[in-house]
Design a protein around this motif. Structure first.
Motif, PDB file in Angstrom:
ATOM      1  N   ASP A   1     -71.728 -11.062   2.090  1.00  0.00           N
ATOM      2  CA  ASP A   1     -71.802 -11.214   0.007  1.00  0.00           C
ATOM      3  C   ASP A   1     -70.480 -10.130   0.411  1.00  0.00           C
ATOM      4  OD1 ASP A   1     -71.195 -11.029  -3.034  1.00  0.00           O
ATOM      5  OD2 ASP A   1     -72.534  -9.137  -2.897  1.00  0.00           O
ATOM      6  N   GLU A   2     -69.017 -10.799   0.090  1.00  0.00           N
ATOM      7  CA  GLU A   2     -67.986 -10.283   0.018  1.00  0.00           C
ATOM      8  C   GLU A   2     -67.649 -10.468  -1.925  1.00  0.00           C
ATOM      9  OE1 GLU A   2     -66.518 -13.484   3.456  1.00  0.00           O
ATOM     10  OE2 GLU A   2     -66.086 -13.204   1.414  1.00  0.00           O
ATOM     11  N   LYS A   3     -67.360  -9.044  -1.788  1.00  0.00           N
ATOM     12  CA  LYS A   3     -67.026  -8.348  -3.360  1.00  0.00           C
ATOM     13  C   LYS A   3     -65.138  -7.972  -2.927  1.00  0.00           C
ATOM     14  CE  LYS A   3     -71.324  -7.460  -5.524  1.00  0.00           C
ATOM     15  NZ  LYS A   3     -71.900  -6.498  -5.704  1.00  0.00           N
TER      16      LYS A   3
ATOM     17  N   THR B   1     -62.475  -3.520  -0.953  1.00  0.00           N
ATOM     18  CA  THR B   1     -63.204  -5.378  -0.873  1.00  0.00           C
ATOM     19  C   THR B   1     -64.163  -4.635  -0.304  1.00  0.00           C
ATOM     20  OG1 THR B   1     -63.298  -5.875   1.304  1.00  0.00           O
ATOM     21  CG2 THR B   1     -62.092  -6.973  -0.192  1.00  0.00           C
ATOM     22  N   GLU B   2     -66.380  -5.293  -0.917  1.00  0.00           N
ATOM     23  CA  GLU B   2     -66.486  -4.979   0.050  1.00  0.00           C
ATOM     24  C   GLU B   2     -67.554  -5.846   0.468  1.00  0.00           C
ATOM     25  OE1 GLU B   2     -69.232  -2.951  -3.458  1.00  0.00           O
ATOM     26  OE2 GLU B   2     -68.474  -0.505  -3.574  1.00  0.00           O
TER      27      GLU B   2
ATOM     28  N   MET C   1     -62.947  -5.476  -5.048  1.00  0.00           N
ATOM     29  CA  MET C   1     -63.324  -4.542  -6.615  1.00  0.00           C
ATOM     30  C   MET C   1     -62.124  -4.007  -6.967  1.00  0.00           C
ATOM     31  SD  MET C   1     -66.345  -3.853  -4.875  1.00  0.00           S
ATOM     32  CE  MET C   1     -66.393  -2.853  -6.213  1.00  0.00           C
TER      33      MET C   1
ATOM     34  N   ARG D   1     -58.955 -14.660  -3.959  1.00  0.00           N
ATOM     35  CA  ARG D   1     -60.603 -15.061  -3.208  1.00  0.00           C
ATOM     36  C   ARG D   1     -59.718 -13.955  -1.684  1.00  0.00           C
ATOM     37  NH1 ARG D   1     -58.064 -20.008  -3.932  1.00  0.00           N
ATOM     38  NH2 ARG D   1     -58.533 -21.843  -2.332  1.00  0.00           N
TER      39      ARG D   1
END
Length: 230
Positions: free
Chosen positions: A162-164, A80-81, A166, A146
């Motif tokens: 923000d949450e991503k 994750t980022e 990857m 998620r």
């Protein structure tokens, strides 16, 4: 080490088409294709090192940073980022330990091919009580993951902006399980049966195996269907 957690019961709807071959009045072979959905909820706490090279000042004077945080889940690790803000006066040294608290919700969907057998315990009336058992081959075709995160430094929460995700989790795309159950068939015409059963299912092969942690999928299912006799 040993992980001890409480049970979390999650529910999903599944469907399928089956084919039966009647060997006798008591024994029936079953196969078909089914769609099965597995839901998972997990929480993890991961420490990571603060990196000052990715820190920058926002127009309002606050600082913003983005950190890559590996997120372990029951279906494998996900990279994750996470982007977060901290007060402008904060001065976190490079390499300082930061804490992340991650909650993950996953929904994995499989196509399943069962091969099983029914045995009629009673067979002389329109209502037949039966026992069943068999194997299923499961292959995934969709995963949806998620997550939500908290970033904490010395007990103080940073504002996550923000949450991503990857990458996708690294679970095995196929696995085998077995099922055991009992139910009732009611023949309300010469061509149609109404069928209902309760099944217990459990893995034979593991869904995920990383380091010393493995995941098994087990539960109970209520099956209701209509059968047409050719």
């Amino acid at each position: 080490g040993l992980l001890e957690t409480g049970n979390v019961y999650l529910y999903s709807g599944n469907w399928g088409f089956g084919f039966r071959y009647f060997l006798s009045n008591r024994i029936t072979l079953l196969t078909g294709i089914e769609q099965s959905k597995v839901k998972s909820w997990s929480r993890s706490e991961v420490d990571f090192a603060y990196n000052t090279s990715t820190e920058h000042i926002m127009p309002d004077g606050d600082k913003e940073n983005m950190s890559p945080v590996p997120m372990p889940t029951p279906f494998g690790e996900i990279d994750t980022e996470i982007t977060y803000h901290l007060p402008g006066e904060a001065n976190i040294p490079n390499g300082e330990t930061m804490n992340s608290i991650l909650e993950t919700h996953q929904e994995i969907q499989y196509y399943s091919i069962p091969l099983g057998m029914e045995y009629n315990i009673t067979s002389k009336t329109r209502t037949k009580w039966f026992a069943e058992g068999g194997l299923r081959y499961n292959h995934t075709y969709l995963d949806a993951s998620r997550f939500t995160s908290r970033i904490v430094h010395l007990g103080q929460d940073m504002a996550v902006t923000d949450e991503k995700l990857m990458n996708s989790p690294s679970y095995k795309s196929s696995y085998f399980n077995y099922y055991l159950g009992t139910g009732i068939n009611y023949q309300f015409s010469d061509k149609f049966l109404l069928s209902g059963s309760i099944r217990y299912f459990n893995n034979i092969t593991k869904v995920n195996l990383q380091d010393n942690a493995s995941t098994k999928v087990r539960g109970y299912s209520l099956k209701i269907g209509i059968l047409y006799i050719f």
